[in-house]
Write an enzyme that holds these catalytic residues in place. Structure first.
Site: not given
Ligand code: GLA
Ligand code: ZN
Length: 683
Positions: A115, A149-150, A155, A160, A310, A358-360
């Protein structure tokens, strides 16, 4: 610029050695060297490893891996590890867990899960960033900081809700003002106490579990979208400041996601030293869609080069159909990013994981674990090419005379709107005009509504539904000074708060456009109307199809260049042109077909003497020019399965990847790339 330390396009990506035993790390280094990899993003999801409990910080993993990377000549994009909170934290401090759109409090799990207004998160996340900064700010491997990250998600928890009320007080000052701008007289919503206001989700104003845009009250939903973007930005800023306590000079970024609706990246960009973004097209995503997103990311900081943080070397795992990138495609799309302003090429990820979801997902090092794979070979070949390019393209800029306005508030407002059509999607309308420019190889900057427009000849603002305070005046002076302005149906309807400006659409744009619109028709996808030209104007002639929305327009000072061909409004203007000062303003009153968009763009570009990068580009050929210190680099990207023959229009030049001299014309292989340093031949 991050490339001063190593003057070349950085090459590498997300590296998660914390998922692997240390014996593997040396093998990784050998493979990285083989592929000319020189940057690794580490620690994105390492929070639980670095902080096993409330008081213990254990950086031994980071110590080891940073030293190893440094010894192997690899620079580090160091993540602050705050993109997934540890399980112990969630158990001990449940305020860190989000409440979702359905009103359910989440439990521990997933990622990007904290959150943004949780006191726990706001306490521990900056502490982690600070701990890392204190320890590594002068580590010789450190090149750039990667916060979180991203960022994303929303929330609806009590924290909030409380912060939302604070945010509203700051924005509106009084409840009277808030009641006025939200138009709470409608459906008896008048608020007498700030505490009566609750977050808009499925438990309150929203009506559809599967479509979060369906709200009964646009004002509150729009403000919650703004508040949520601001809340996440606050979290980012807390980490930014924590890093800056110990590290004054290393650039800081967070990876963005192109046309990601929940975050107003134009508001974020001033706080991000270098823009970075993650590009994950689907197997069938048109290349112009990817190009638009690159241009948007470049536009966030006024054309400054960005990092491609990425992309997958081969396939994703999270799409419905995770097709492999065909041979050559990864290279082609990497150069496409560079053509549009990227100064790094990075992957998710360097080594494929063996467990969980994410193994594939593709990686430079596949499950086979060695270099004898198609993907590794393609990655290594690109690595060696980028090394060969050295500093040639670094910091080269794209000079555009056309701008497209992009605005997140407008996007949210357009799509929260109940009516006139569920099919009206903001980015799709941007794409209509972008595509026409793309196909004619005319470069475009994608800029915010408060950009200084004086450097452009043409400004296009598709569906400028919300005209924010001051915007109409800026557009008027742009046109007065000789600019060409284009806007479309469903523009000029509302103010910053989504309240209709009464007196006839397009409200504040009425003077500039010299028209007023009385009604707006919406038709289902199978029904069309037509745009019938009154006479030939530039490349516009005959008639075209139009669909979606149809403004019923009256000309005031504008002239009608085309009229509707059917229905009860047959003969009413559908394309108008108004002379205003030294410039002109066009209104396109319906959603045109591709042919119209192309002919229209050609007409206004010709009138402004704007030339394409290459003439008569064959289908699938993308062309962009980057320039640096008087040198011009023409990127030819052939997305088609057939070779493309391209005229160099009186130029010759050296092709940088093959070192071959080209004169007059060139042939680009299927999925091939050429980068030609242009020289005038004087011919
Ligand atoms: C996002 C995330 C990564 C990963 C990729 C997979 O961009 O930032 O950690 O999960 O997707 O496509
Ligand atoms: Zn919240």
């Amino acid at each position: 610029m991050i490339n001063e330390r190593l003057p070349k396009i950085f090459y590498g990506g997300d590296y998660n050695p914390d998922q692997w035993p240390e014996e593997i790390w040396d093998e990784d280094m050998r493979l990285f060297r083989l592929a000319d990899i020189d940057i690794a993003t580490v620690g994105v999801f390492s929070w639980s490893l670095l902080q096993p409990d409330e008081v213990t910080y254990d950086f031994s993993f980071t110590d080891k891996i940073l030293d190893k990377l440094f010894k192997n000549g690899i620079h580090v994009c160091l993540a602050t590890a705050t993109a997934a909170h540890p399980a112990w934290m969630a158990k001990r401090y449940p305020d860190i867990l989000r409440v979702d759109f359905q009103g359910r409090q989440r439990r521990f799990g997933g990622r990007h899960n904290s959150c943004p207004n949780s006191p726990t998160y706001r306490h521990f996340a900056p502490l982690m960033a600070e701990g890392l900064a204190e320890r590594y700010s002068s580590h010789p491997s450190l090149l750039v900081w990667h916060i979180n990250n991203e960022y994303g998600g929303t929330c609806y928890c009590e924290n909030c809700a409380r912060q939302f009320r604070v945010w509203l007080k700051r924005r509106y000052g009084s409840l009277d003002r808030l009641n006025e701008v939200w138009n709470t007289a409608f459906w008896g919503h008048r608020f007498y106490d700030w505490d009566e206001i609750v977050p808009p989700n499925i438990l309150s104003e929203h009506m559809d579990e599967n479509d979060p845009t369906r709200t009964a009250f646009q004002g509150i939903s729009l403000d919650y979208a703004r508040f949520n973007s601001d809340s996440l930005l606050e979290c980012y800023k807390l980490e930014y400041e924590a890093i800056r306590k110990h590290c004054s000079d290393v650039p800081i970024t967070t990876n963005m996601m192109g046309t990601f609706k929940p975050l107003d990246y134009f508001k974020w960009a001033p706080h991000v030293d270098v823009i970075s973004w993650d590009s994950y097209p689907r197997y069938n995503t048109p290349m112009s869609h990817v190009a638009l997103r690159h241009d948007l990311m470049r536009g966030l900081r006024g054309g400054q080069p960005f990092m491609l943080m990425e992309q997958t070397p081969s396939q994703q795992n999270w799409q419905p159909y995770n097709s492999l990138k065909r041979p050559g495609v990864m290279r082609l799309w990497s150069y496409q990013a560079i053509a549009h302003g990227a100064d790094t090429v990075m992957f998710f990820q360097l080594r494929r994981s063996i467990g969980a979801c994410e193994k594939y997902h593709g990686a430079v090092i596949e499950h086979a674990g060695h270099e004898n794979t198609r993907v590794f070979r393609e990655c290594a070949n690109l690595g060696s090419e980028l090394k060969g390019l050295g500093d040639t393209l670094l910091d080269a800029r794209i000079s555009s005379r056309v701008a497209i306005l992009f605005d997140w508030d407008n996007w949210w407002a357009v799509e929260f709107s109940s009516g006139p059509s569920v099919d009206l999607k903001y980015v799709e309308q941007i794409q209509v005009y972008y595509d026409a420019l793309y196909r004619q190889t005319i470069s475009v900057d994608v800029v915010s509504i408060d950009t200084d427009l004086s450097g452009y000849d043409i400004v296009i603002a598709p569906v400028l539904y919300m005209v924010k305070a001051g915007a109409a005046e800026r557009l008027e002076s742009f046109v007065e000074e000789g600019g060409t302005f284009v806007t479309t149906f469903f523009s000029g309807l509302v103010d910053d708060n989504d309240r209709v400006v009464p007196g006839g659409y397009p409200g504040p744009l009425r003077r500039l456009l010299g028209i007023w619109a009385e009604e707006i028709d919406a038709l289902p996808p199978e029904m069309h109307n037509s745009i019938v030209m009154k006479e030939t104007v530039g490349s516009l002639r005959g008639q075209y199809a139009c669909s979606l929305l149809f403004d019923l327009v009256h000309c005031e000072t504008a002239e009608a260049l085309a009229a509707y061909g059917a229905d009860f409004y047959r003969g009413m203007p559908v394309l108008t042109r108004n002379t205003y000062g030294k410039g002109v303003a066009y209104y396109v009153a319906s959603c045109p077909d591709t042919k119209f968009a192309e002919d229209f763009i050609k007409t206004i570009c010709d009138a402004n003497n704007i030339r394409p990068a290459v003439g008569n580009a064959p289908d699938g050929l993308e062309a962009v020019i980057r320039q640096q210190a008087g040198r011009r680099y023409l990127f030819l990207l052939n997305h088609a399965a057939e070779a493309a023959v391209v005229s160099l229009q009186g130029y010759s030049g050296r092709e940088l990847l093959t070192n071959v001299r080209l004169d007059g014309s060139t042939q680009v292989a299927p999925r091939g790339v050429q980068i030609i340093e242009l020289e005038e031949t004087g011919a």
